[in-house]
Design a protein around this motif. Sequence first.
Motif, PDB file in Angstrom:
ATOM      1  N   UNK A   1      35.760  48.582  54.605  1.00  0.00           N
ATOM      2  CA  UNK A   1      35.446  47.526  53.639  1.00  0.00           C
ATOM      3  C   UNK A   1      36.278  47.725  52.378  1.00  0.00           C
ATOM      4  N   UNK A   2      36.481  46.626  51.633  1.00  0.00           N
ATOM      5  CA  UNK A   2      37.327  46.693  50.451  1.00  0.00           C
ATOM      6  C   UNK A   2      36.845  47.724  49.450  1.00  0.00           C
ATOM      7  N   UNK A   3      35.517  47.740  49.148  1.00  0.00           N
ATOM      8  CA  UNK A   3      35.027  48.604  48.093  1.00  0.00           C
ATOM      9  C   UNK A   3      35.139  50.072  48.439  1.00  0.00           C
TER      10      UNK A   3
ATOM     11  N   UNK B   1      39.590  44.855  40.615  1.00  0.00           N
ATOM     12  CA  UNK B   1      40.206  44.459  39.352  1.00  0.00           C
ATOM     13  C   UNK B   1      40.675  43.025  39.266  1.00  0.00           C
ATOM     14  N   UNK B   2      40.378  42.207  40.268  1.00  0.00           N
ATOM     15  CA  UNK B   2      40.876  40.825  40.274  1.00  0.00           C
ATOM     16  C   UNK B   2      39.939  39.887  39.516  1.00  0.00           C
ATOM     17  N   UNK B   3      40.546  38.973  38.767  1.00  0.00           N
ATOM     18  CA  UNK B   3      39.789  37.964  38.033  1.00  0.00           C
ATOM     19  C   UNK B   3      40.261  36.549  38.359  1.00  0.00           C
TER      20      UNK B   3
ATOM     21  N   UNK C   1      33.735  42.132  45.981  1.00  0.00           N
ATOM     22  CA  UNK C   1      34.703  43.122  46.458  1.00  0.00           C
ATOM     23  C   UNK C   1      36.030  42.980  45.717  1.00  0.00           C
ATOM     24  N   UNK C   2      36.485  41.746  45.496  1.00  0.00           N
ATOM     25  CA  UNK C   2      37.734  41.528  44.760  1.00  0.00           C
ATOM     26  C   UNK C   2      37.590  41.948  43.301  1.00  0.00           C
TER      27      UNK C   2
ATOM     28  N   UNK D   1      51.785  39.230  40.301  1.00  0.00           N
ATOM     29  CA  UNK D   1      50.407  38.755  40.453  1.00  0.00           C
ATOM     30  C   UNK D   1      50.043  38.497  41.915  1.00  0.00           C
ATOM     31  N   UNK D   2      48.862  38.963  42.289  1.00  0.00           N
ATOM     32  CA  UNK D   2      48.343  38.761  43.639  1.00  0.00           C
ATOM     33  C   UNK D   2      47.012  38.029  43.533  1.00  0.00           C
ATOM     34  N   UNK D   3      46.895  36.890  44.213  1.00  0.00           N
ATOM     35  CA  UNK D   3      45.675  36.092  44.203  1.00  0.00           C
ATOM     36  C   UNK D   3      45.045  36.185  45.589  1.00  0.00           C
ATOM     37  N   UNK D   4      43.994  36.998  45.723  1.00  0.00           N
ATOM     38  CA  UNK D   4      43.348  37.136  47.029  1.00  0.00           C
ATOM     39  C   UNK D   4      42.466  35.940  47.351  1.00  0.00           C
ATOM     40  N   UNK D   5      42.295  35.662  48.629  1.00  0.00           N
ATOM     41  CA  UNK D   5      41.384  34.610  49.060  1.00  0.00           C
ATOM     42  C   UNK D   5      39.960  35.126  49.153  1.00  0.00           C
TER      43      UNK D   5
END
Length: 219
Positions: free
Chosen positions: A1-3, A141-143, A136-137, A123-127
Amino acid sequence: MMCDQKDNRNHNPENHEETESFRSTLADHPLVAVLRAETAEDAIEKADALIEAGITCIEVTFTVPNAGDVIQYLVKRKGCHVGAGTVVTAQQVQEAITAGARFLVSPGYSFDVDMAAKDANVPYIPGVLTPTDIMAALAQGHRLMKLFPANVLGPGYLRGLREPFPQVSFMPTGGISIADMNDWFAAGAVAVGMGGALTKGTADQVKCKAQEALAQLQR
């Protein structure tokens, strides 16, 4: 898992300066054209039509054959802000960056893609789709996130997500039409990614639809 995934390298959690710069670009150009085509030549022809219509933020997906060549071509176009979409491997990150992509977008989250993007300071924009995806995102650190596939649950779903996640900027993508585009902005989207509604058809049809979408956006 991501976390559960850890990385001991010293990474900027979200490439803060680069991501803020891209967020500023989205504020000025909140309609992102998601470019899919069966050949690189067709993609370039449609991209030219989009730019002529006034759309300058274009996401070239890796489903396009020789996507790197298309990105490289568009990077040379004056005033075009071009990124790579459907990025699912670290190898595609390197290919996109070598071609000159200024942002990266995935249909979901990939730890390998995230690390490669952070290493390159792009920059990376996850779905994301569910609250679990968003949490999880956030932990990575993603905003700024891509809500995908957005049309499955509609603008009301985005409005509901913004209540528990006011710190997240969402770019809904997937099945968005010119007719319902502004409903997404009213629900709190910072930008929308629009694919088939813009890019299906001939270059002339693409140009007409892009002009219609921009006119709708101004309303």
